[in-house]
Scaffold this active site. Structure first.
Site, PDB file in Angstrom:
ATOM      1  CB  SER A  40      46.246  46.934  38.620  1.00 23.08           C
ATOM      2  OG  SER A  40      45.501  46.407  39.685  1.00 23.08           O
ATOM      3  CG  ASP A 156      42.564  45.291  37.528  1.00 19.09           C
ATOM      4  OD1 ASP A 156      43.515  45.694  36.709  1.00 19.09           O
ATOM      5  OD2 ASP A 156      42.731  45.245  38.688  1.00 19.09           O
TER       6      ASP A 156
END
Length: 303
Positions: A40, A156
């Site tokens: 991320s 993610d």
């Protein structure tokens, strides 16, 4: 033979700017990782480091205002999330964070998640900006990224591996320094609702030429999404705290099974995941974390 040092940069949205201070602090100790893995926001900061653009990223974000953050948000409600994310890629390209991963002198990998199977995916080749975009695809916020070849969708990486120690080792690291950005955040409710006001954020991303009916219909929805009421949390408070709980539990399990040689946990209890405009404070927290852990870092890295 000199051991190869790797750094595993964790997920944590705006708290990830802290990792700039950590990388700079390590550099002052003479420790320059040869291997970078990121999840991320960690994938983004790691990409800046791997391409030699960490200073450029720092200079740019230290001048961030809330309006600048809003300029990166391209709202597209029908694409599986609130934000499309193409502007983030353009932002990276503008800083020179670009090119093929396999052409870098530093070994780099980004963690993402296959939306259909839930498998952990390691991106180790191809355009680095696209790898970052895939890794930051927070569900409910960013739209998923199409997998290379068009066979699936990526979201993610924090859903499966918030602190990617395993990837750093797979890339060849003998010593791994890991950064956990979420250790103090479970159970915390965000109080700074001003930072989530749509007038300063997503509403500004609606194209000027959009029909008035669209602005009038989307505006109230986004206001409810971004702002809490007196007796109930906002959509983003629920989403953020839920992700914090999930990532904290997953991080504990992953690190127990594959512990790093050094684990850095900067003090970030007062930072919201939307505080992208507080880069200077976040970077300072990273520097302070390295300073506090200096004896352990030097011992582990044999410097």
């Amino acid at each position: 033979m000199t051991p190869k040092i790797g750094i595993a940069l964790g997920s944590g949205a705006a708290r990830g700017w802290t990792q700039i201070g950590i990388l700079e602090g390590l550099g002052r100790l003479g420790i320059v990782p040869e291997i970078v893995s990121g999840t991320s926001i960690g994938a983004l900061v790691g990409a800046a480091f791997a391409t030699g653009k960490l200073a450029a990223l720092r200079e740019r974000i230290q001048n961030f205002r809330r309006r600048d953050v809003a300029a990166l948000l391209d709202v597209k409600l029908a694409a599986g999330g609130l934000i499309e994310g193409r502007r983030v890629e353009q932002f990276l390209e503008g800083l020179g964070i670009a090119g093929a991963i396999e052409s870098l002198d530093i070994r780099y990998g980004a963690v993402t998640t296959d939306l259909q199977s839930g498998r952990e995916i390691w991106i180790q080749k191809g355009p680095i900006g696209r790898a970052v975009r895939a890794s930051i695809g927070m569900p409910g916020v960013f739209s998923p990224t199409s997998e290379q070849g068009g066979n699936g969708w990526l979201i993610d990486g924090g859903l499966v591996n918030p602190v990617p120690v395993s990837l750093a080792r797979a890339l060849g690291a003998d010593i791994v320094i890991a950064v956990d950005l979420n250790s103090e955040l479970v159970g915390r409710r965000f109080q700074d609702t001003d930072s989530m006001k749509p007038s300063l954020s997503v509403l500004q991303s609606i194209p000027e030429g959009a029909p008035q009916w669209l602005k009038e219909s989307v505006g109230p929805v986004l206001e409810r999404v971004f702002q809490a009421g007196p007796n109930y949390p906002s959509y983003f408070e629920v989403l953020a705290n839920s992700l914090n709980i999930m990532q904290d539990r997953i991080t504990r399990m992953r690190l127990a099974g594959d512990p790093p040689d050094v684990l850095l946990c900067p003090r970030l209890g007062e930072f919201s995941w939307l505080d992208f405009h507080r880069a200077t404070e976040a970077i300072a927290a990273g520097s302070a974390c390295v300073e506090a852990a200096e004896p352990f870092i030097l011992q582990a890295c044999r410097v």
